[in-house]
Design an enzyme around this catalytic site. Structure first.
Site, mmCIF file in Angstrom:
data_model
loop_
_atom_site.group_PDB
_atom_site.id
_atom_site.type_symbol
_atom_site.label_atom_id
_atom_site.label_comp_id
_atom_site.label_asym_id
_atom_site.label_seq_id
_atom_site.Cartn_x
_atom_site.Cartn_y
_atom_site.Cartn_z
ATOM 1 C CB SER A 221 4.148 -38.228 -18.052
ATOM 2 O OG SER A 221 3.016 -37.591 -17.503
ATOM 3 C CE1 TYR B 247 2.604 -42.205 -14.070
ATOM 4 C CE2 TYR B 247 1.740 -39.973 -14.282
ATOM 5 C CZ TYR B 247 2.260 -41.116 -14.851
ATOM 6 O OH TYR B 247 2.453 -41.180 -16.213
#
Length: 241
Positions: A142, A155
């Protein structure tokens, strides 16, 4: 380019979203796909759908936080198919809240799934792949591994860590004939984003199928070459150069 026909591919978080798209894309390319998910019923549903379309697949339950379960899954795959050619570390979670509100338990869970999980899976895959002198691990990292936004502390920590882990595995893997690639993907039209940020304009997100095709591409590179890192973004993503 390498042919994926008959390759055995384990995809974590394969029950929905990008994981499901990767499973379908690799199956269309002729791979034997193992969707593995903590929600076993979703993994089985994806596998059955692939089978109905003429592909080869088998769904399995897998919580990547549980190393004994991970070891059992890989042992079962190698026992049944005599090999493990591809591991896609795709499973990921997040808790969208400020660092002040984020609990230590949630931090541990996010790091456990997003970073510890890929380490455990890759370690086990290395053991299987080194005997073959071949194999490919793909880590879904990501753009959260390259930038930061508010309310995603754990995250970001997990994805920045996963990108570093991926490059470290790449260095060690080459000596064993194992390729490792980090896929840095931008926003996608998947439940992972849309359930947390329902107001996100859909035109600013990409079809997960496009990212899945990127995964397929790196897996088909000639045997003598490897792509350690690749980025795939939506054309209209607003927070990325």
């Amino acid at each position: 380019m390498q042919d994926l026909k008959g390759k055995v591919a384990l995809v974590t978080g394969g029950g929905q979203g990008l994981g499901e798209a990767i499973c379908r894309t690799l199956a269309e390319a002729g791979a034997i796909v193992i969707p593995a998910d903590v929600r076993e019923e979703q993994a089985v549903k994806v596998a059955e759908s692939i089978q109905a379309a003429g592909g080869m697949a088998a769904g399995m339950k897998l919580d990547v936080q549980q190393e004994q379960q991970a070891e059992q899954v890989i042992r079962q795959i190698v026992s049944q198919y005599d090999k493990l050619d591809i591991l896609v570390n795709n499973a990921g979670i997040d808790v969208t809240t400020s660092v002040e509100e984020l609990t230590i338990a949630d931090w541990d869970r996010i790091i456990g799934v997003n970073l510890r999980g890929p380490f455990v899976m890759s370690k086990l895959a290395f053991e299987a792949m080194k005997d073959q002198r071949s194999g490919h691990i793909v880590n879904i990292t990501s753009t959260a591994a390259k930038r930061a936004w508010a309310n995603a502390t754990a995250y970001h920590a997990s994805k920045w860590g996963l990108l570093g882990l991926s490059h470290a595995l790449h260095v060690e893997g080459r000596a064993m004939g194992i390729k490792v690639t980090a896929v840095v993907n931008g926003g996608m039209r998947t439940p992972f984003i849309l359930e947390r940020f329902p107001d996100t304009p859909l035109e600013n997100l990409q079809d997960p199928k496009n990212v899945a095709e990127t995964v397929r591409y790196v897996l088909t590179m000639p045997a003598e070459s490897v792509i350690p890192e690749i980025t795939v973004l939506p054309m209209r993503e607003t927070s990325w150069p």
